[in-house]
Design a protein around this motif. Structure first.
Motif, PDB file in Angstrom:
ATOM      1  N   GLY A   1     -12.288  14.680   1.171  1.00 35.93           N
ATOM      2  CA  GLY A   1     -11.100  15.342   1.714  1.00 35.93           C
ATOM      3  C   GLY A   1      -9.860  14.579   1.284  1.00 35.93           C
ATOM      4  O   GLY A   1      -9.859  13.344   1.312  1.00 35.93           O
ATOM      5  N   VAL A   2      -8.837  15.322   0.878  1.00 28.04           N
ATOM      6  CA  VAL A   2      -7.622  14.645   0.419  1.00 28.04           C
ATOM      7  C   VAL A   2      -6.988  13.858   1.569  1.00 28.04           C
ATOM      8  O   VAL A   2      -6.477  12.757   1.380  1.00 28.04           O
ATOM      9  N   ALA A   3      -7.020  14.414   2.759  1.00 28.30           N
ATOM     10  CA  ALA A   3      -6.456  13.701   3.905  1.00 28.30           C
ATOM     11  C   ALA A   3      -7.388  12.554   4.278  1.00 28.30           C
ATOM     12  O   ALA A   3      -8.561  12.752   4.569  1.00 28.30           O
ATOM     13  N   SER A   4      -6.854  11.367   4.265  1.00 27.04           N
ATOM     14  CA  SER A   4      -7.656  10.174   4.502  1.00 27.04           C
ATOM     15  C   SER A   4      -7.977  10.017   5.992  1.00 27.04           C
ATOM     16  O   SER A   4      -7.090  10.108   6.833  1.00 27.04           O
ATOM     17  N   THR A   5      -9.234   9.827   6.309  1.00 26.23           N
ATOM     18  CA  THR A   5      -9.633   9.669   7.720  1.00 26.23           C
ATOM     19  C   THR A   5     -10.496   8.419   7.882  1.00 26.23           C
ATOM     20  O   THR A   5     -10.039   7.402   8.399  1.00 26.23           O
TER      21      THR A   5
ATOM     22  N   ALA B   1       0.850  -1.189   0.000  1.00 27.13           N
ATOM     23  CA  ALA B   1       0.000   0.000   0.000  1.00 27.13           C
ATOM     24  C   ALA B   1       0.887   1.241   0.000  1.00 27.13           C
ATOM     25  O   ALA B   1       2.115   1.126   0.042  1.00 27.13           O
ATOM     26  N   CYS B   2       0.247   2.400  -0.038  1.00 31.14           N
ATOM     27  CA  CYS B   2       0.970   3.673   0.052  1.00 31.14           C
ATOM     28  C   CYS B   2       0.288   4.557   1.102  1.00 31.14           C
ATOM     29  O   CYS B   2      -0.905   4.421   1.354  1.00 31.14           O
ATOM     30  N   GLY B   3       1.053   5.465   1.654  1.00 32.99           N
ATOM     31  CA  GLY B   3       0.500   6.524   2.511  1.00 32.99           C
ATOM     32  C   GLY B   3      -0.274   6.004   3.705  1.00 32.99           C
ATOM     33  O   GLY B   3       0.159   5.093   4.417  1.00 32.99           O
ATOM     34  N   THR B   4      -1.438   6.593   3.903  1.00 32.70           N
ATOM     35  CA  THR B   4      -2.283   6.208   5.035  1.00 32.70           C
ATOM     36  C   THR B   4      -2.669   4.730   4.957  1.00 32.70           C
ATOM     37  O   THR B   4      -2.741   4.044   5.977  1.00 32.70           O
ATOM     38  N   SER B   5      -2.914   4.232   3.753  1.00 30.04           N
ATOM     39  CA  SER B   5      -3.277   2.817   3.602  1.00 30.04           C
ATOM     40  C   SER B   5      -2.119   1.922   4.057  1.00 30.04           C
ATOM     41  O   SER B   5      -2.338   0.836   4.600  1.00 30.04           O
ATOM     42  N   TRP B   6      -0.903   2.388   3.841  1.00 27.60           N
ATOM     43  CA  TRP B   6       0.273   1.651   4.323  1.00 27.60           C
ATOM     44  C   TRP B   6       0.286   1.627   5.859  1.00 27.60           C
ATOM     45  O   TRP B   6       0.610   0.615   6.471  1.00 27.60           O
TER      46      TRP B   6
ATOM     47  N   LEU C   1       1.586  12.161   9.709  1.00 26.51           N
ATOM     48  CA  LEU C   1       1.252  12.387   8.290  1.00 26.51           C
ATOM     49  C   LEU C   1       0.073  13.346   8.158  1.00 26.51           C
ATOM     50  O   LEU C   1       0.092  14.268   7.340  1.00 26.51           O
ATOM     51  N   LYS C   2      -0.964  13.124   8.985  1.00 29.83           N
ATOM     52  CA  LYS C   2      -2.141  14.005   8.933  1.00 29.83           C
ATOM     53  C   LYS C   2      -1.722  15.441   9.183  1.00 29.83           C
ATOM     54  O   LYS C   2      -2.146  16.357   8.494  1.00 29.83           O
ATOM     55  N   LEU C   3      -0.885  15.654  10.217  1.00 34.33           N
ATOM     56  CA  LEU C   3      -0.504  17.027  10.544  1.00 34.33           C
ATOM     57  C   LEU C   3       0.297  17.647   9.407  1.00 34.33           C
ATOM     58  O   LEU C   3       0.024  18.756   8.969  1.00 34.33           O
ATOM     59  N   LYS C   4       1.291  16.921   8.907  1.00 38.73           N
ATOM     60  CA  LYS C   4       2.141  17.566   7.896  1.00 38.73           C
ATOM     61  C   LYS C   4       1.380  17.834   6.613  1.00 38.73           C
ATOM     62  O   LYS C   4       1.544  18.874   5.991  1.00 38.73           O
ATOM     63  N   GLU C   5       0.522  16.920   6.199  1.00 36.33           N
ATOM     64  CA  GLU C   5      -0.107  17.123   4.898  1.00 36.33           C
ATOM     65  C   GLU C   5      -1.133  18.248   4.870  1.00 36.33           C
ATOM     66  O   GLU C   5      -1.300  18.885   3.838  1.00 36.33           O
ATOM     67  N   ILE C   6      -1.811  18.500   5.992  1.00 34.58           N
ATOM     68  CA  ILE C   6      -2.818  19.561   5.914  1.00 34.58           C
ATOM     69  C   ILE C   6      -2.403  20.875   6.577  1.00 34.58           C
ATOM     70  O   ILE C   6      -2.924  21.923   6.232  1.00 34.58           O
TER      71      ILE C   6
ATOM     72  N   ILE D   1      -3.941  -2.675  -0.128  1.00 33.71           N
ATOM     73  CA  ILE D   1      -4.909  -1.773   0.513  1.00 33.71           C
ATOM     74  C   ILE D   1      -4.907  -0.447  -0.226  1.00 33.71           C
ATOM     75  O   ILE D   1      -3.855   0.155  -0.434  1.00 33.71           O
ATOM     76  N   SER D   2      -6.091   0.000  -0.628  1.00 30.55           N
ATOM     77  CA  SER D   2      -6.182   1.294  -1.311  1.00 30.55           C
ATOM     78  C   SER D   2      -7.585   1.874  -1.197  1.00 30.55           C
ATOM     79  O   SER D   2      -8.564   1.219  -1.545  1.00 30.55           O
ATOM     80  N   GLN D   3      -7.671   3.060  -0.697  1.00 30.90           N
ATOM     81  CA  GLN D   3      -8.957   3.754  -0.636  1.00 30.90           C
ATOM     82  C   GLN D   3      -9.502   3.948  -2.040  1.00 30.90           C
ATOM     83  O   GLN D   3     -10.596   3.499  -2.364  1.00 30.90           O
ATOM     84  N   SER D   4      -8.725   4.620  -2.882  1.00 29.61           N
ATOM     85  CA  SER D   4      -9.206   4.988  -4.226  1.00 29.61           C
ATOM     86  C   SER D   4      -9.278   3.791  -5.160  1.00 29.61           C
ATOM     87  O   SER D   4     -10.082   3.752  -6.082  1.00 29.61           O
ATOM     88  N   GLY D   5      -8.399   2.828  -4.928  1.00 28.87           N
ATOM     89  CA  GLY D   5      -8.294   1.710  -5.853  1.00 28.87           C
ATOM     90  C   GLY D   5      -7.623   2.098  -7.157  1.00 28.87           C
ATOM     91  O   GLY D   5      -7.661   1.349  -8.131  1.00 28.87           O
ATOM     92  N   GLU D   6      -6.995   3.270  -7.184  1.00 28.34           N
ATOM     93  CA  GLU D   6      -6.379   3.758  -8.427  1.00 28.34           C
ATOM     94  C   GLU D   6      -4.899   4.107  -8.268  1.00 28.34           C
ATOM     95  O   GLU D   6      -4.289   4.595  -9.216  1.00 28.34           O
ATOM     96  N   THR D   7      -4.331   3.918  -7.115  1.00 28.39           N
ATOM     97  CA  THR D   7      -2.941   4.328  -6.888  1.00 28.39           C
ATOM     98  C   THR D   7      -2.003   3.544  -7.813  1.00 28.39           C
ATOM     99  O   THR D   7      -1.966   2.311  -7.787  1.00 28.39           O
ATOM    100  N   ALA D   8      -1.243   4.298  -8.619  1.00 27.22           N
ATOM    101  CA  ALA D   8      -0.446   3.683  -9.693  1.00 27.22           C
ATOM    102  C   ALA D   8       0.564   2.672  -9.147  1.00 27.22           C
ATOM    103  O   ALA D   8       0.692   1.564  -9.686  1.00 27.22           O
TER     104      ALA D   8
HETATM  105  C1  F6R Z   1      -2.974  10.633   3.266  1.00 25.76           C
HETATM  106  C2  F6R Z   1      -3.419  10.149   1.971  1.00 25.76           C
HETATM  107  C3  F6R Z   1      -2.458   9.407   1.094  1.00 25.76           C
HETATM  108  C4  F6R Z   1      -3.113   8.117   0.596  1.00 25.76           C
HETATM  109  C5  F6R Z   1      -2.216   7.398  -0.404  1.00 25.76           C
HETATM  110  C6  F6R Z   1      -2.787   6.074  -0.836  1.00 25.76           C
HETATM  111  O1  F6R Z   1      -3.986  11.230   3.969  1.00 25.76           O
HETATM  112  O2  F6R Z   1      -4.550  10.319   1.637  1.00 25.76           O
HETATM  113  O3  F6R Z   1      -1.274   9.135   1.776  1.00 25.76           O
HETATM  114  O4  F6R Z   1      -3.379   7.300   1.702  1.00 25.76           O
HETATM  115  O5  F6R Z   1      -2.034   8.222  -1.533  1.00 25.76           O
HETATM  116  O6  F6R Z   1      -4.011   6.221  -1.466  1.00 25.76           O
HETATM  117  P1  F6R Z   1      -4.988   5.022  -1.714  1.00 25.76           P
HETATM  118  O7  F6R Z   1      -5.404   4.494  -0.387  1.00 25.76           O
HETATM  119  O8  F6R Z   1      -6.133   5.598  -2.496  1.00 25.76           O
HETATM  120  O9  F6R Z   1      -4.222   3.983  -2.504  1.00 25.76           O
END
Ligand code: F6R
Length: 366
Positions: free
Chosen positions: A155-159, A57-62, A242-247, A104-111
Motif C-alpha cells: 500500500g502506498v500509504a505507510s502503516t 527522513a521524508c513523509g511518514t518516516s519523518w 497525512l494518512k487521511l489526506k493522501e488516501i 529513516i526510510s521504508q523503501s531505502g530509495e527516497t532520493a
Molecule cells: C506516506 C508515505 C510517504 C513516505 C515517504 C518516505 O504514507 O508513504 O510520505 O513515508 O515518501 O518514504 P520512505 O520511508 O520510503 O523513505
C-alpha cells in the motif's frame, strides 16, 4: 495475495501486531534487560560520544523521526533534531564528525534522503540507517543500521513501516539510556516489558475497526479535518492527517493541541471534525481543556481515549477506546485507530486506497 483483505493497506494495518514482534524478536530481552542490535552495539561509542543526533527522513518516516526525538531525548538525554531530508540537503547544514545522523526510510530509495546521507557522510558524520527494504540503496550507503522487519509494504500509504520504525528507534533509545544511566533501573525494565506487550495492545486497538467504520460513515463527506495531539502524540496527529489526506483527498492538518489557539481555532465550526488524541497518560488535563474549547465552538470531536475514560467521553461526539500504555509508547497504539479511520473514509469515498492518485511508493526523484 491480500490474504482475504479488500486492500493491501488493511492487510498491512492488521499485520502490525506480528511485524512489531518480528522487529523486536531476538533484540529485546525484557526478562534479562538486554537489548541487542548488532548495528548499535558495533557503533555504541559513536552514539554515546555524539554531541547530538540528527534524524533525516521524508513523509511518514519523518513523523517516526519526530516521535523518536521525544523518546531519545527523554530516555537517553541526547539532543535530537529532526529534519526533512529535502531541506537538509539544500541548506549548507552545520554538521560535524561529532554528529550521529539517523536516516529513516521504508523503501531505502527516497532520493532526498539518499542525497542527505551522502552530504552528511561528506561532512564526516556517522550515518545510521533505519530501513525496511533489505539491500536498498540507503541501507548500503549508511555506515551502520538496523532493519525494521515489517515485510513488504505494498500500500502506498505507510502503516506498518511507521510502527516498526518507532519500535526500532525506541529500542535504540533504551539501549543508549542503559549505557548512559539516564533511566532508573525500574523505569528501564518497565519500558522493556511494556514494549514487549505492545503487539497484544495493538491487536486490541484493532478492535476499533468497527467503530472507526461507523465514524467514517458520518464524516466521509467532510472537506476538512483537524488532528490534535500533545507531546509524544503530536507527531501522531501529523501522521493521522497525512494518512487521511493522501488516501481520501480530504484536506487535513495536524497540530500540537496548544497551537490551536494560535490560528487553526478560527476554522472550527459545526462542520469541522477534529480528531483529538487524548490518552489518559500524558497531558490529559490540558487536552481536556482543548476539547472544551473545540466544543464551545461547535466543532465535532472524535477522541482517541484510554479504555475506561470518563471525562472526555462526556464531551466528545465520538470516542475510540484503546488499551493503556505509558505515554512514551502510546504512539504505537494511538496510531492504529487513525489508520483505520482514514482507510474507511477513503473506501467509502470510492478512492483507490492502495494507489492514491499522484503518489508513488518510492520517491526516487526529488
Ligand atoms: C506516506 C508515505 C510517504 C513516505 C515517504 C518516505 O504514507 O508513504 O510520505 O513515508 O515518501 O518514504 P520512505 O520511508 O520510503 O523513505
Amino acid at each position: 495475495e491480500k490474504g482475504g483483505y479488500d486492500h493491501f493497506m488493511l492487510k498491512e494495518i492488521y499485520e502490525q501486531p506480528n511485524v512489531i514482534k518480528d522487529t523486536y524478536r531476538g533484540r529485546l530481552h525484557a526478562s534479562t534487560g538486554l537489548i541487542q542490535m548488532a548495528g548499535v552495539e558495533d557503533n555504541l561509542e559513536k552514539f554515546l560520544n555524539a554531541d547530538r543526533i540528527l534524524i533525516i527522513a521524508c513523509g511518514t518516516s519523518w513523523h517516526a523521526g519526530l516521535v523518536a526525538e521525544y523518546i531519545i531525548e527523554e530516555f537517553a538525554r541526547i539532543p535530537v533534531e529532526v529534519e526533512y531530508a529535502s531541506e537538509f540537503r539544500y541548506r549548507n547544514p552545520i554538521i560535524t564528525p561529532k554528529d550521529v545522523v539517523i536516516a529513516i526510510s521504508q523503501s531505502g530509495e527516497t532520493a532526498d534522503t539518499l542525497a542527505a546521507i551522502k552530504l552528511a557522510k561528506e561532512k564526516g558524520a556517522f550515518v545510521f540507517g533505519v530501513c525496511n527494504v533489505v539491500g536498498s540503496s540507503i541501507s548500503r550507503e549508511t555506515n551502520g543500521g538496523a532493519y525494521t522487519h515489517a515485510g513488504p509494504e505494498i500500500g502506498v500509504a505507510s502503516t506498518k513501516a511507521f510502527t516498526t520504525q518507532i519500535t526500532v528507534l525506541t529500542m535504540i533509545a533504551l539501549r543508549l539510556a542503559k549505557a548512559k544511566g539516564t533511566l532508573s533501573n525500574s523505569d528501564y525494565f518497565r519500558y522493556l516489558q511494556e514494549l514487549e506487550l505492545i503487539p497484544e495492545k495493538v491487536a486490541e486497538a484493532l478492535h476499533s475497526n468497527t467503530i472507526s467504520k461507523e465514524i467514517a460513515e458520518i464524516y466521509k463527506d467532510a472537506s476538512n479535518c483537524l488532528y490534535l495531539g500533545r507531546g509524544y502524540n503530536f507527531p501522531v496527529a501529523l501522521e493521522g492527517a497525512l494518512k487521511l489526506k493522501e488516501i481520501s483527498y480530504i484536506h487535513a492538518e495536524g497540530y500540537p493541541a496548544a497551537e490551536m489557539k494560535h490560528g487553526p481555532i478560527a476554522l472550527i465550526d459545526e462542520k469541522m471534525p477534529v480528531v483529538v488524541i487524548a490518552p489518559k497518560q500524558g497531558h490529559y488535563d490540558k487536552i481536556v481543556s482543548n476539547i472544551q474549547e473545540i466544543k464551545s465552538r461547535s466543532g465535532k470531536i472524535i477522541a482517541i481515549v484510554t479504555k475506561g475514560d470518563v471525562q472526555v467521553k462526556e464531551l466528545a461526539d465520538h470516542v475510540i477506546e484503546i488499551p493503556e500504555t505509558s505515554d512514551a509508547l502510546s504512539p504505537l497504539i494511538t496510531t492504529i485507530p487513525l489508520q483505520l479511520l482514514s482507510y474507511h473514509i477513503a473506501v467509502l469515498r470510492g478512492c483507490n486506497v492502495d494507489q492514491p492518485r499522484n503518489l508513488a511508493k518510492s520517491v526516487t526523484v526529488e
